[in-house]
Design a protein around this motif. Structure first.
Motif, PDB file in Angstrom:
ATOM      1  N   LYS A  48      54.278  -0.307  85.087  1.00  0.00           N
ATOM      2  CA  LYS A  48      54.810  -1.628  85.690  1.00  0.00           C
ATOM      3  C   LYS A  48      55.185  -1.181  87.064  1.00  0.00           C
ATOM      4  O   LYS A  48      54.734  -1.928  87.782  1.00  0.00           O
ATOM      5  CB  LYS A  48      56.136  -2.026  84.703  1.00  0.00           C
ATOM      6  CG  LYS A  48      56.726  -3.030  85.252  1.00  0.00           C
ATOM      7  CD  LYS A  48      57.924  -3.484  84.330  1.00  0.00           C
ATOM      8  CE  LYS A  48      58.717  -4.695  84.847  1.00  0.00           C
ATOM      9  NZ  LYS A  48      59.851  -4.898  84.134  1.00  0.00           N
ATOM     10  N   TYR A  53      47.103  -4.657  87.910  1.00  0.00           N
ATOM     11  CA  TYR A  53      47.715  -4.033  86.765  1.00  0.00           C
ATOM     12  C   TYR A  53      47.210  -3.116  85.995  1.00  0.00           C
ATOM     13  O   TYR A  53      45.952  -2.814  86.083  1.00  0.00           O
ATOM     14  CB  TYR A  53      47.424  -5.224  85.494  1.00  0.00           C
ATOM     15  CG  TYR A  53      48.037  -5.322  84.248  1.00  0.00           C
ATOM     16  CD1 TYR A  53      49.328  -5.260  84.022  1.00  0.00           C
ATOM     17  CD2 TYR A  53      47.369  -4.722  83.078  1.00  0.00           C
ATOM     18  CE1 TYR A  53      50.103  -4.905  82.761  1.00  0.00           C
ATOM     19  CE2 TYR A  53      47.731  -4.472  82.212  1.00  0.00           C
ATOM     20  CZ  TYR A  53      49.204  -4.485  81.757  1.00  0.00           C
ATOM     21  OH  TYR A  53      49.619  -4.092  80.591  1.00  0.00           O
ATOM     22  N   GLU A 105      56.800   1.628  81.525  1.00  0.00           N
ATOM     23  CA  GLU A 105      57.682   1.567  82.988  1.00  0.00           C
ATOM     24  C   GLU A 105      56.867   2.316  84.175  1.00  0.00           C
ATOM     25  O   GLU A 105      57.126   1.411  85.183  1.00  0.00           O
ATOM     26  CB  GLU A 105      59.028   2.361  82.618  1.00  0.00           C
ATOM     27  CG  GLU A 105      60.021   2.265  84.055  1.00  0.00           C
ATOM     28  CD  GLU A 105      60.489   0.954  84.229  1.00  0.00           C
ATOM     29  OE1 GLU A 105      60.669   0.769  85.379  1.00  0.00           O
ATOM     30  OE2 GLU A 105      60.370  -0.100  83.206  1.00  0.00           O
ATOM     31  N   GLN A 118      60.390 -10.978  87.712  1.00  0.00           N
ATOM     32  CA  GLN A 118      59.978  -9.928  88.599  1.00  0.00           C
ATOM     33  C   GLN A 118      60.809  -9.743  89.778  1.00  0.00           C
ATOM     34  O   GLN A 118      60.990  -8.819  90.178  1.00  0.00           O
ATOM     35  CB  GLN A 118      58.539 -10.340  88.986  1.00  0.00           C
ATOM     36  CG  GLN A 118      57.519 -10.309  87.863  1.00  0.00           C
ATOM     37  CD  GLN A 118      56.255 -10.849  88.049  1.00  0.00           C
ATOM     38  OE1 GLN A 118      55.842 -11.478  89.040  1.00  0.00           O
ATOM     39  NE2 GLN A 118      55.129 -10.601  87.177  1.00  0.00           N
TER      40      GLN A 118
END
Length: 176
Positions: free
Chosen positions: A164, A126, A161, A38
Protein backbone atom coordinates in the motif's frame (compact mmCIF):
# COMPACT_ATOMS: atom_id res chain seq x y z
CA UNK A 1 -10.49 -4.06 0.96
CA UNK A 2 -13.54 -6.00 2.10
CA UNK A 3 -15.12 -2.74 3.26
CA UNK A 4 -14.59 -1.15 -0.20
CA UNK A 5 -16.17 -4.16 -1.89
CA UNK A 6 -19.13 -3.98 0.50
CA UNK A 7 -19.57 -0.27 -0.24
CA UNK A 8 -19.49 -0.94 -3.99
CA UNK A 9 -22.07 -3.70 -3.68
CA UNK A 10 -24.38 -1.54 -1.56
CA UNK A 11 -24.00 1.37 -3.98
CA UNK A 12 -24.76 -0.91 -6.96
CA UNK A 13 -27.87 -2.16 -5.17
CA UNK A 14 -29.02 1.40 -4.47
CA UNK A 15 -28.51 2.39 -8.12
CA UNK A 16 -30.42 -0.65 -9.39
CA UNK A 17 -33.29 0.03 -7.01
CA UNK A 18 -33.46 3.66 -8.12
CA UNK A 19 -32.72 5.11 -4.68
CA UNK A 20 -29.59 6.85 -5.94
CA UNK A 21 -29.29 8.51 -9.34
CA UNK A 22 -26.40 7.58 -11.59
CA UNK A 23 -25.51 11.26 -11.95
CA UNK A 24 -23.83 11.05 -8.55
CA UNK A 25 -21.43 8.43 -9.89
CA UNK A 26 -18.14 9.98 -11.01
CA UNK A 27 -16.80 8.88 -14.36
CA UNK A 28 -13.46 10.48 -13.52
CA UNK A 29 -10.94 7.73 -12.64
CA UNK A 30 -8.88 10.22 -10.63
CA UNK A 31 -11.80 10.62 -8.25
CA UNK A 32 -11.06 7.12 -6.91
CA UNK A 33 -7.54 8.22 -6.04
CA UNK A 34 -8.70 10.97 -3.73
CA UNK A 35 -11.22 9.18 -1.58
CA UNK A 36 -11.55 10.21 2.06
CA UNK A 37 -9.97 6.91 3.17
CA UNK A 38 -6.88 7.56 1.04
CA UNK A 39 -6.68 11.22 2.08
CA UNK A 40 -6.85 10.10 5.71
CA UNK A 41 -4.05 7.56 5.12
CA UNK A 42 -1.78 10.21 3.61
CA UNK A 43 -2.65 12.67 6.39
CA UNK A 44 -1.71 10.08 9.05
CA UNK A 45 1.58 9.23 7.29
CA UNK A 46 2.53 12.93 7.13
CA UNK A 47 1.60 13.33 10.80
CA UNK A 48 3.56 10.20 11.78
CA UNK A 49 6.76 11.50 10.15
CA UNK A 50 6.11 15.12 11.16
CA UNK A 51 6.26 16.62 7.68
CA UNK A 52 3.92 18.32 5.26
CA UNK A 53 5.76 16.81 2.28
CA UNK A 54 3.77 13.77 1.19
CA UNK A 55 6.68 12.27 -0.80
CA UNK A 56 9.15 12.53 2.10
CA UNK A 57 6.64 10.95 4.47
CA UNK A 58 5.91 8.09 2.06
CA UNK A 59 9.63 7.46 1.46
CA UNK A 60 10.32 7.40 5.19
CA UNK A 61 7.35 5.07 5.77
CA UNK A 62 8.36 2.66 2.99
CA UNK A 63 11.95 2.52 4.27
CA UNK A 64 10.77 1.99 7.86
CA UNK A 65 8.55 -0.89 6.72
CA UNK A 66 11.39 -2.38 4.68
CA UNK A 67 13.60 -2.42 7.80
CA UNK A 68 10.82 -3.75 10.02
CA UNK A 69 9.95 -6.67 7.72
CA UNK A 70 13.45 -7.41 6.42
CA UNK A 71 14.14 -11.10 5.89
CA UNK A 72 16.92 -11.77 8.39
CA UNK A 73 19.13 -14.84 8.59
CA UNK A 74 17.66 -15.57 12.03
CA UNK A 75 14.26 -16.29 10.44
CA UNK A 76 15.74 -18.77 7.98
CA UNK A 77 16.09 -21.75 10.31
CA UNK A 78 17.05 -24.87 8.41
CA UNK A 79 18.09 -23.01 5.25
CA UNK A 80 21.47 -23.87 3.73
CA UNK A 81 22.57 -20.33 2.79
CA UNK A 82 21.08 -18.01 5.41
CA UNK A 83 21.37 -14.36 4.42
CA UNK A 84 19.97 -11.02 5.53
CA UNK A 85 18.03 -9.26 2.77
CA UNK A 86 17.80 -5.54 3.47
CA UNK A 87 16.13 -3.07 1.11
CA UNK A 88 15.83 0.68 0.85
CA UNK A 89 14.10 2.99 -1.61
CA UNK A 90 15.28 6.43 -2.74
CA UNK A 91 14.28 8.90 -5.40
CA UNK A 92 16.47 8.78 -8.47
CA UNK A 93 15.91 10.79 -11.64
CA UNK A 94 12.50 12.28 -12.35
CA UNK A 95 9.98 9.47 -12.53
CA UNK A 96 12.33 6.85 -11.11
CA UNK A 97 12.74 5.06 -7.84
CA UNK A 98 16.03 3.48 -6.88
CA UNK A 99 15.67 0.17 -5.04
CA UNK A 100 18.78 -0.94 -3.15
CA UNK A 101 19.09 -4.58 -2.11
CA UNK A 102 21.80 -5.54 0.35
CA UNK A 103 22.44 -9.21 0.93
CA UNK A 104 24.62 -10.17 3.90
CA UNK A 105 25.91 -13.62 4.75
CA UNK A 106 25.96 -14.89 8.32
CA UNK A 107 29.59 -13.90 8.78
CA UNK A 108 28.75 -10.24 7.94
CA UNK A 109 31.83 -10.04 5.72
CA UNK A 110 30.05 -11.43 2.69
CA UNK A 111 28.03 -8.43 1.44
CA UNK A 112 26.48 -8.01 -2.01
CA UNK A 113 24.66 -4.84 -3.10
CA UNK A 114 22.37 -4.60 -6.07
CA UNK A 115 20.63 -1.44 -7.31
CA UNK A 116 17.55 -1.49 -9.47
CA UNK A 117 15.96 1.51 -11.16
CA UNK A 118 12.17 1.41 -11.35
CA UNK A 119 10.62 3.70 -13.93
CA UNK A 120 7.17 4.61 -12.60
CA UNK A 121 5.73 6.33 -15.67
CA UNK A 122 3.30 4.21 -17.63
CA UNK A 123 2.84 1.51 -14.99
CA UNK A 124 -0.07 0.52 -12.83
CA UNK A 125 0.87 1.94 -9.43
CA UNK A 126 -0.78 -0.94 -7.57
CA UNK A 127 1.94 -3.22 -6.14
CA UNK A 128 0.94 -6.86 -5.95
CA UNK A 129 2.39 -9.24 -3.39
CA UNK A 130 2.41 -12.94 -2.65
CA UNK A 131 2.77 -14.68 0.72
CA UNK A 132 2.77 -18.44 0.15
CA UNK A 133 1.69 -20.43 3.18
CA UNK A 134 4.49 -22.96 2.71
CA UNK A 135 7.35 -20.44 2.64
CA UNK A 136 9.17 -18.15 5.04
CA UNK A 137 8.90 -15.04 2.90
CA UNK A 138 6.57 -12.74 0.99
CA UNK A 139 7.46 -11.13 -2.31
CA UNK A 140 6.35 -7.78 -3.68
CA UNK A 141 6.21 -7.79 -7.44
CA UNK A 142 7.74 -5.38 -9.93
CA UNK A 143 4.99 -3.25 -11.51
CA UNK A 144 6.62 -3.63 -14.96
CA UNK A 145 7.31 -7.33 -15.23
CA UNK A 146 5.38 -8.90 -12.36
CA UNK A 147 8.56 -10.66 -11.22
CA UNK A 148 9.73 -10.64 -7.60
CA UNK A 149 11.16 -7.23 -6.70
CA UNK A 150 11.37 -7.30 -2.88
CA UNK A 151 11.51 -10.27 -0.52
CA UNK A 152 10.45 -9.75 3.09
CA UNK A 153 9.70 -11.99 6.07
CA UNK A 154 6.38 -13.83 5.77
CA UNK A 155 3.83 -11.45 7.31
CA UNK A 156 0.59 -10.90 5.40
CA UNK A 157 -0.26 -7.65 7.20
CA UNK A 158 3.27 -6.30 6.77
CA UNK A 159 3.29 -7.17 3.06
CA UNK A 160 -0.11 -5.53 2.61
CA UNK A 161 1.00 -2.33 4.38
CA UNK A 162 4.27 -2.20 2.43
CA UNK A 163 2.47 -2.76 -0.89
CA UNK A 164 0.00 0.00 0.00
CA UNK A 165 2.75 2.46 0.94
CA UNK A 166 4.75 1.61 -2.21
CA UNK A 167 1.64 2.08 -4.34
CA UNK A 168 1.03 5.53 -2.84
CA UNK A 169 4.69 6.43 -3.36
CA UNK A 170 4.56 5.39 -7.02
CA UNK A 171 1.38 7.45 -7.52
CA UNK A 172 3.06 10.42 -5.90
CA UNK A 173 6.16 10.15 -8.11
CA UNK A 174 3.96 9.72 -11.19
CA UNK A 175 2.41 13.13 -10.46
CA UNK A 176 5.78 14.73 -11.11
Amino acid sequence: MQMRLTRKLIFALLISSGLVSTSTVSADPAAGLSSPEQANYLHEIKRLYNTQDERKALLAHVNKLLMTYALRAGYQVGQADRRDLIYSVALSAKGELLLREESRGESSTDIAVRNQRIDVFGVDPYIRYDCPTSGISCTLNNPHSGSAMITIVRDNNGAAELAKAMSFLIRNVQKG
